[in-house]
Design an enzyme around this catalytic site. Sequence first.
Site, PDB file in Angstrom:
ATOM      1  N   ASP A 168       0.995  -1.065   0.090  1.00  0.00           N
ATOM      2  CA  ASP A 168      -0.023  -0.038   0.026  1.00  0.00           C
ATOM      3  C   ASP A 168       0.707   1.272   0.011  1.00  0.00           C
ATOM      4  O   ASP A 168       2.157   1.064   0.307  1.00  0.00           O
ATOM      5  CB  ASP A 168      -0.892  -0.018   1.241  1.00  0.00           C
ATOM      6  N   HIS A 192       3.891  -2.291   2.958  1.00  0.00           N
ATOM      7  CA  HIS A 192       3.885  -0.782   2.431  1.00  0.00           C
ATOM      8  C   HIS A 192       5.132  -0.710   1.782  1.00  0.00           C
ATOM      9  O   HIS A 192       6.283  -0.763   2.338  1.00  0.00           O
ATOM     10  CB  HIS A 192       3.695   0.067   3.483  1.00  0.00           C
TER      11      HIS A 192
END
Length: 258
Positions: free
Chosen positions: A75, A221
Amino acid sequence: MLNFKNINVLTFILFLGLLLLSQFFNISIFFFIVLFLAWLTLTSIGSFTIGWNYHLKAFNSKKNHTKNQVAITFDDGPNAEFTPKILELLKAHHAKATFFCIGKHAEQQPELVQQITEEGHTIGNHTYTHSDFFDFYNKQNVIAEIKNTNTTISSIINKKMKLFRPPYGVTNPAITKAIKHTKHHVIGWNIRSLDTIKKDEEDIFNRITKNIKPGAVILLHDSQEITVRVLEQLLLFLQKNNYQSVTIDTLFNIEAYA
């Protein structure tokens, strides 16, 4: 089934029941307060726990999967410093992943968006701004965030994304209504690495690997150095244990693009 609609119906029935009983007995307001707090607690937890499918149906893991496959997802990118390092590791280990990109970041790093798709990975929608106040947006604002990201990335890769992951994994009625309009597949996870919170890479690595099973969806991430280090260890672990890292659309056999 524990979801927003059913909990609302149950709460309403219990509320009416308490009102009816209060006509015959001295029912303390305490019971009404407890009922409200119970509703509020369940709805708050459900809204912040995408794996509950409390407000909407999300793809969180593929249970009883017969293949040794997992989906690694990233992400908040693309990130000029860390996304290239992650792509290099994935390429070296012949692994595929799914990148949920923020629209404004994709606009700043179009070459990385192209590289992600050219190397066989999948791109998903992670809103345009990833605002801290996204949870409070109304339906139209949520739709605008999703559409702006789709338009931005489509102009780079000539594909319209069908995968969407809400910021922080939070869901609510406004997001539910927006998704019904945009018709995206909502993607969650069942292994949250906490790589943006924890500072010890061994702790992050252990948190992931102790929960790995076929069909798992791992949340990472591509926005910090510690994730790069953890990813290298994770890919070696998967290789050693005969796991294959595949894209979300491959794992769930769904379309990533329109």
